[in-house]
Write an enzyme that holds these catalytic residues in place. Structure first.
Site, short mmCIF file in Angstrom:
data_model
loop_
_atom_site.label_atom_id
_atom_site.label_comp_id
_atom_site.label_asym_id
_atom_site.label_seq_id
_atom_site.Cartn_x
_atom_site.Cartn_y
_atom_site.Cartn_z
N CYS A 12 -40.72 109.11 -24.33
CA CYS A 12 -40.47 109.45 -22.92
C CYS A 12 -41.74 109.17 -22.12
O CYS A 12 -42.80 108.89 -22.69
CB CYS A 12 -40.13 110.93 -22.84
SG CYS A 12 -41.46 111.93 -23.51
N HIS A 70 -47.45 119.35 -24.44
CA HIS A 70 -46.76 120.64 -24.23
C HIS A 70 -47.59 121.66 -23.47
O HIS A 70 -47.11 122.74 -23.15
CB HIS A 70 -46.42 121.27 -25.58
CG HIS A 70 -45.50 120.44 -26.40
ND1 HIS A 70 -45.85 119.90 -27.61
CD2 HIS A 70 -44.25 120.03 -26.16
CE1 HIS A 70 -44.83 119.21 -28.08
NE2 HIS A 70 -43.86 119.26 -27.22
N GLU A 122 -44.92 124.88 -25.77
CA GLU A 122 -44.65 124.71 -24.33
C GLU A 122 -44.31 126.06 -23.70
O GLU A 122 -44.81 126.41 -22.61
CB GLU A 122 -43.49 123.73 -24.13
CG GLU A 122 -43.10 123.57 -22.67
CD GLU A 122 -41.78 122.82 -22.49
OE1 GLU A 122 -41.50 121.88 -23.27
OE2 GLU A 122 -41.04 123.16 -21.56
FE1 F3S Z 1 -41.33 113.87 -22.44
FE2 F3S Z 1 -42.43 115.30 -20.65
FE3 F3S Z 1 -39.86 115.16 -20.86
S1 F3S Z 1 -43.18 115.04 -22.69
S2 F3S Z 1 -39.42 114.88 -23.00
S3 F3S Z 1 -41.19 113.50 -20.25
S4 F3S Z 1 -41.05 116.99 -20.54
#
Ligand code: F3S
Length: 279
Positions: A12, A70, A122
């Site tokens: 991500c 996190h 987190e």
């Molecule tokens: Fe990645 Fe941030 Fe979402 S680490 S899963 S973009 S909360």
């Protein structure tokens, strides 16, 4: 056998960003694992000499320390800033958002409800931003609400970024029935939605699903549970070494997805190994 990747999978935005930061600060160290993927952490150590601290007491004054995606609890961050030469914050901006919401809403006199896993780093970090730590409550499901006693009659809700939106809605619905004011913040991350929707789609068609990611990664476990709902032959693996050729006997369509912390090179090795199995 057909092998197909989900239409959205893997890294991500927050993880890509954290890795870029770590690669930029060679010879630094991270406070806790930067992301939930051991193979990638080992690569960063090998290629960029990025070390790993598991506790604050281990840091040295000359260190450059990177905060993981996190985030870490507020007081740990304060202490770290006092104890080392440089602190680089690689906390994902989507995690900083609930931290700030909790800080501001708590200051404005709201009781705080966090939908998430109390043991997750987190959530520990987000929780720490409440001004009244006795009035911040972490729950995993709507049933947990019966054990929660709010101090105020106004409540602010945030969710761990990787949680299921359907369960969050159930929690919020239950809350609104019993409370005069409920402020709901959708802090669930879109990257998680996209990977989850794509995993749902492909697992409906596949007769075997391979989910690649860290076994302690919440979003990888979530992907695995979604795949299991649609395809009983769904396996969660960290890398190609865990694959077993027997899983693929008499299978025609193998779907692949990967958690948000899984690098492409790990995914490719898994695909290569599956291809090497005799039909
Ligand atoms: Fe990645 Fe941030 Fe979402 S680490 S899963 S973009 S909360």
């Amino acid at each position: 056998m057909k092998i197909e990747l989900a239409s959205s999978y893997g890294f991500c935005f927050g993880v890509k960003r954290a890795i870029e930061i770590a690669q930029k600060y060679e010879n630094s160290a991270t406070m806790g694992p930067l992301i939930h993927n051991e193979d990638e952490i080992n690569r960063l150590k090998k290629d960029f000499n990025v070390g790993l601290y598991s506790q604050l007491s281990d840091v040295k004054p000359d260190d450059t320390v990177i905060i993981r995606t996190h985030g870490i609890p507020k007081n740990d961050l304060k202490e770290l800033k006092k104890g080392v030469k440089k602190v680089i914050n690689a906390t994902c901006p989507f995690v900083t958002t609930p931290q700030n919401i909790v800080k501001n809403m708590s200051k404005d006199g709201y009781s705080i409800l966090i939908f998430g896993d109390i043991e997750h780093p987190e959530v520990k970090g987000v929780k720490s931003y409440a001004s009244d730590l006795d009035d911040v409550h972490v729950i995993l499901c709507p049933e947990d609400l019966k054990n929660v006693k709010f101090k105020n009659n106004k409540i602010a809700c945030v969710a761990q970024t990787t949680k299921k939106k359907e369960t969050y809605l159930e929690i919020v619905n239950a809350l609104i029935l019993k409370n005069k004011e409920v402020r709901v913040f959708n802090t669930i991350c879109d990257a998680t939605f996209e990977n989850q929707d794509a995993a749902r789609d492909i697992s409906k068609k596949a007769d075997i699903m391979i989910v690649i990611g860290g076994k302690s990664s919440s979003n990888t476990k979530q992907l695995h549970s979604i795949c299991l709902e649609n395809c009983k032959n769904s396996y969660l693996i960290e890398n190609e070494n865990e694959l077993e050729s027997s899983w693929f006997i008499n299978k025609n369509y193998c779907g692949i997805t990967a958690g948000a912390s899984t690098p492409d090179w790990v995914i490719q090795k898994v695909i290569d190994k599956i291809k090497s199995f005799k039909p």
